[in-house]
Design a protein around this motif. Structure first.
Motif, PDB file in Angstrom:
ATOM      1  N   TRP A  83     -13.875  56.094   4.858  1.00 46.73           N
ATOM      2  CA  TRP A  83     -15.196  56.437   4.316  1.00 46.73           C
ATOM      3  C   TRP A  83     -15.822  55.213   3.647  1.00 46.73           C
ATOM      4  CZ3 TRP A  83     -17.989  56.481  -0.138  1.00 46.73           C
ATOM      5  CH2 TRP A  83     -19.153  57.264  -0.145  1.00 46.73           C
ATOM      6  N   LEU A  84     -15.048  54.483   2.862  1.00 45.82           N
ATOM      7  CA  LEU A  84     -15.561  53.292   2.167  1.00 45.82           C
ATOM      8  C   LEU A  84     -15.914  52.169   3.136  1.00 45.82           C
ATOM      9  CD1 LEU A  84     -13.022  53.259  -0.790  1.00 45.82           C
ATOM     10  CD2 LEU A  84     -15.510  53.522  -1.030  1.00 45.82           C
ATOM     11  N   SER A  85     -15.310  52.164   4.295  1.00 44.68           N
ATOM     12  CA  SER A  85     -15.549  51.104   5.282  1.00 44.68           C
ATOM     13  C   SER A  85     -16.669  51.419   6.256  1.00 44.68           C
ATOM     14  CB  SER A  85     -14.284  50.862   6.106  1.00 44.68           C
ATOM     15  OG  SER A  85     -13.232  50.456   5.305  1.00 44.68           O
ATOM     16  N   LYS A  86     -16.875  52.713   6.549  1.00 45.09           N
ATOM     17  CA  LYS A  86     -17.761  53.066   7.657  1.00 45.09           C
ATOM     18  C   LYS A  86     -18.877  54.047   7.323  1.00 45.09           C
ATOM     19  CE  LYS A  86     -14.300  52.066  11.112  1.00 45.09           C
ATOM     20  NZ  LYS A  86     -14.616  50.671  11.139  1.00 45.09           N
ATOM     21  N   VAL A  87     -18.752  54.795   6.231  1.00 46.09           N
ATOM     22  CA  VAL A  87     -19.721  55.868   5.967  1.00 46.09           C
ATOM     23  C   VAL A  87     -20.619  55.523   4.784  1.00 46.09           C
ATOM     24  CG1 VAL A  87     -20.046  58.328   5.515  1.00 46.09           C
ATOM     25  CG2 VAL A  87     -18.123  57.566   6.944  1.00 46.09           C
ATOM     26  N   GLY A  88     -20.083  55.597   3.584  1.00 50.84           N
ATOM     27  CA  GLY A  88     -20.870  55.309   2.383  1.00 50.84           C
ATOM     28  C   GLY A  88     -21.973  56.321   2.143  1.00 50.84           C
ATOM     29  N   SER A  89     -22.926  55.952   1.304  1.00 53.51           N
ATOM     30  CA  SER A  89     -24.057  56.847   1.030  1.00 53.51           C
ATOM     31  C   SER A  89     -25.071  56.721   2.169  1.00 53.51           C
ATOM     32  CB  SER A  89     -24.709  56.482  -0.311  1.00 53.51           C
ATOM     33  OG  SER A  89     -25.303  55.203  -0.256  1.00 53.51           O
ATOM     34  N   PRO A  90     -25.929  57.732   2.333  1.00 57.03           N
ATOM     35  CA  PRO A  90     -26.875  57.717   3.463  1.00 57.03           C
ATOM     36  C   PRO A  90     -27.777  56.476   3.527  1.00 57.03           C
ATOM     37  CG  PRO A  90     -26.823  59.887   2.459  1.00 57.03           C
ATOM     38  CD  PRO A  90     -26.006  58.982   1.576  1.00 57.03           C
ATOM     39  N   SER A  91     -28.171  55.928   2.386  1.00 58.99           N
ATOM     40  CA  SER A  91     -29.076  54.776   2.388  1.00 58.99           C
ATOM     41  C   SER A  91     -28.361  53.432   2.300  1.00 58.99           C
ATOM     42  CB  SER A  91     -30.061  54.891   1.216  1.00 58.99           C
ATOM     43  OG  SER A  91     -30.834  56.061   1.357  1.00 58.99           O
ATOM     44  N   SER A  92     -27.042  53.468   2.265  1.00 55.59           N
ATOM     45  CA  SER A  92     -26.302  52.207   2.130  1.00 55.59           C
ATOM     46  C   SER A  92     -26.143  51.510   3.482  1.00 55.59           C
ATOM     47  CB  SER A  92     -24.920  52.463   1.518  1.00 55.59           C
ATOM     48  OG  SER A  92     -24.103  53.199   2.403  1.00 55.59           O
ATOM     49  N   ARG A  93     -25.773  50.237   3.391  1.00 59.47           N
ATOM     50  CA  ARG A  93     -25.379  49.465   4.580  1.00 59.47           C
ATOM     51  C   ARG A  93     -24.094  48.744   4.206  1.00 59.47           C
ATOM     52  NH1 ARG A  93     -28.457  45.330   4.337  1.00 59.47           N
ATOM     53  NH2 ARG A  93     -26.764  43.919   3.799  1.00 59.47           N
ATOM     54  N   ILE A  94     -23.016  49.106   4.830  1.00 57.12           N
ATOM     55  CA  ILE A  94     -21.727  48.490   4.535  1.00 57.12           C
ATOM     56  C   ILE A  94     -21.517  47.335   5.500  1.00 57.12           C
ATOM     57  CG2 ILE A  94     -19.225  48.854   4.435  1.00 57.12           C
ATOM     58  CD1 ILE A  94     -19.900  51.863   3.872  1.00 57.12           C
ATOM     59  N   ASP A  95     -21.458  46.117   4.955  1.00 56.54           N
ATOM     60  CA  ASP A  95     -21.184  44.941   5.782  1.00 56.54           C
ATOM     61  C   ASP A  95     -19.685  44.769   5.979  1.00 56.54           C
ATOM     62  OD1 ASP A  95     -23.888  44.455   5.943  1.00 56.54           O
ATOM     63  OD2 ASP A  95     -23.886  42.976   4.318  1.00 56.54           O
ATOM     64  N   ARG A  96     -18.932  44.934   4.906  1.00 54.00           N
ATOM     65  CA  ARG A  96     -17.474  44.880   4.999  1.00 54.00           C
ATOM     66  C   ARG A  96     -16.874  45.487   3.746  1.00 54.00           C
ATOM     67  NH1 ARG A  96     -15.115  40.275   2.169  1.00 54.00           N
ATOM     68  NH2 ARG A  96     -16.795  38.956   1.390  1.00 54.00           N
ATOM     69  N   THR A  97     -15.628  45.901   3.854  1.00 54.19           N
ATOM     70  CA  THR A  97     -14.894  46.426   2.706  1.00 54.19           C
ATOM     71  C   THR A  97     -13.571  45.692   2.638  1.00 54.19           C
ATOM     72  OG1 THR A  97     -15.934  48.585   3.004  1.00 54.19           O
ATOM     73  CG2 THR A  97     -13.988  48.501   1.600  1.00 54.19           C
ATOM     74  N   GLN A  98     -13.261  45.215   1.458  1.00 50.53           N
ATOM     75  CA  GLN A  98     -12.022  44.473   1.243  1.00 50.53           C
ATOM     76  C   GLN A  98     -11.064  45.345   0.440  1.00 50.53           C
ATOM     77  OE1 GLN A  98     -12.673  40.453  -0.076  1.00 50.53           O
ATOM     78  NE2 GLN A  98     -10.814  40.510  -1.319  1.00 50.53           N
ATOM     79  N   PHE A  99      -9.850  45.527   0.962  1.00 47.13           N
ATOM     80  CA  PHE A  99      -8.822  46.302   0.269  1.00 47.13           C
ATOM     81  C   PHE A  99      -7.739  45.343  -0.208  1.00 47.13           C
ATOM     82  CE2 PHE A  99     -10.790  49.213   3.279  1.00 47.13           C
ATOM     83  CZ  PHE A  99     -11.146  50.242   2.432  1.00 47.13           C
ATOM     84  N   SER A 100      -7.215  45.595  -1.396  1.00 47.98           N
ATOM     85  CA  SER A 100      -6.173  44.725  -1.944  1.00 47.98           C
ATOM     86  C   SER A 100      -5.205  45.530  -2.796  1.00 47.98           C
ATOM     87  CB  SER A 100      -6.798  43.603  -2.778  1.00 47.98           C
ATOM     88  OG  SER A 100      -7.532  44.144  -3.856  1.00 47.98           O
ATOM     89  N   ASP A 101      -4.072  44.919  -3.078  1.00 46.51           N
ATOM     90  CA  ASP A 101      -3.043  45.507  -3.940  1.00 46.51           C
ATOM     91  C   ASP A 101      -2.672  46.925  -3.510  1.00 46.51           C
ATOM     92  OD1 ASP A 101      -1.190  45.284  -5.981  1.00 46.51           O
ATOM     93  OD2 ASP A 101      -2.549  46.049  -7.516  1.00 46.51           O
ATOM     94  N   GLU A 102      -2.549  47.141  -2.211  1.00 48.07           N
ATOM     95  CA  GLU A 102      -2.137  48.460  -1.719  1.00 48.07           C
ATOM     96  C   GLU A 102      -0.639  48.608  -1.920  1.00 48.07           C
ATOM     97  OE1 GLU A 102      -2.655  51.395   2.130  1.00 48.07           O
ATOM     98  OE2 GLU A 102      -3.793  49.538   1.992  1.00 48.07           O
ATOM     99  N   LYS A 103      -0.253  49.705  -2.560  1.00 50.41           N
ATOM    100  CA  LYS A 103       1.159  49.896  -2.872  1.00 50.41           C
ATOM    101  C   LYS A 103       1.500  51.368  -3.003  1.00 50.41           C
ATOM    102  CE  LYS A 103      -0.045  49.198  -7.694  1.00 50.41           C
ATOM    103  NZ  LYS A 103      -0.117  48.227  -8.762  1.00 50.41           N
ATOM    104  N   GLU A 104       2.777  51.661  -2.874  1.00 51.17           N
ATOM    105  CA  GLU A 104       3.278  53.010  -3.104  1.00 51.17           C
ATOM    106  C   GLU A 104       3.490  53.161  -4.605  1.00 51.17           C
ATOM    107  OE1 GLU A 104       7.065  55.771  -1.852  1.00 51.17           O
ATOM    108  OE2 GLU A 104       6.409  54.193  -0.475  1.00 51.17           O
ATOM    109  N   ILE A 105       3.096  54.320  -5.126  1.00 54.41           N
ATOM    110  CA  ILE A 105       3.281  54.603  -6.550  1.00 54.41           C
ATOM    111  C   ILE A 105       4.081  55.893  -6.694  1.00 54.41           C
ATOM    112  CG2 ILE A 105       1.237  53.340  -7.340  1.00 54.41           C
ATOM    113  CD1 ILE A 105      -0.277  56.010  -7.422  1.00 54.41           C
ATOM    114  N   HIS A 106       4.664  56.088  -7.856  1.00 57.53           N
ATOM    115  CA  HIS A 106       5.487  57.276  -8.091  1.00 57.53           C
ATOM    116  C   HIS A 106       4.716  58.409  -8.752  1.00 57.53           C
ATOM    117  CE1 HIS A 106       9.015  55.201  -6.689  1.00 57.53           C
ATOM    118  NE2 HIS A 106       8.705  54.176  -7.460  1.00 57.53           N
ATOM    119  N   LYS A 107       3.642  58.053  -9.470  1.00 56.33           N
ATOM    120  CA  LYS A 107       2.789  59.087 -10.067  1.00 56.33           C
ATOM    121  C   LYS A 107       1.369  58.567 -10.191  1.00 56.33           C
ATOM    122  CE  LYS A 107       3.335  58.182 -14.955  1.00 56.33           C
ATOM    123  NZ  LYS A 107       3.483  58.776 -16.255  1.00 56.33           N
TER     124      LYS A 107
END
Length: 117
Positions: A83-107
């Motif tokens: 959703w953050l990469s391809k959809v967004g709000s109706p009037s937005s234009r998403i050029d790119r989305t950068q994801f970082s620090d992706e990790k498994e968490i316990h809670k």
């Protein structure tokens, strides 16, 4: 009452499989670039996060981007990433989305999904 060893072993296998199939919790930071300020992007992000059942936060940055963090079951976090990469709000234009620090968490570290100012 004695429980037959076979039955006990069978129950342990079922419990083990159920526990290993439990949803892994993930956390990921994001930054969305494009026309994402002044187009209700944060409000729509909150709405989508609540629909999906993920927690975290969103905020505008001084650089004109939107940044935040999402936490929840892996499949729901992945849906939010799409959703953050391809959809967004109706009037937005998403050029790119950068994801970082992706990790498994316990809670989960948050109670809900909110806008930071």
């Amino acid at each position: 009452m004695r429980v037959p060893v076979r039955r006990l072993f069978f129950c342990l296998i079922i419990i083990s499989r159920a526990m290993s199939g439990a949803a892994k919790l993930k956390s990921v930071d994001y930054e969305v670039f494009g026309r994402v300020q002044g187009v209700c992007f944060r409000m729509y992000t909150e709405d989508e996060a609540r629909k999906l059942g993920v927690v975290g936060w969103v905020k505008n940055t001084r650089q004109g981007t939107v940044a935040g963090q999402v936490q929840g079951p892996e499949d729901k976090v992945n849906s939010m990433k799409v959703w953050l990469s391809k959809v967004g709000s109706p009037s937005s234009r998403i050029d790119r989305t950068q994801f970082s620090d992706e990790k498994e968490i316990h809670k989960l570290e948050f109670k809900g999904f909110n806008t930071k100012y």
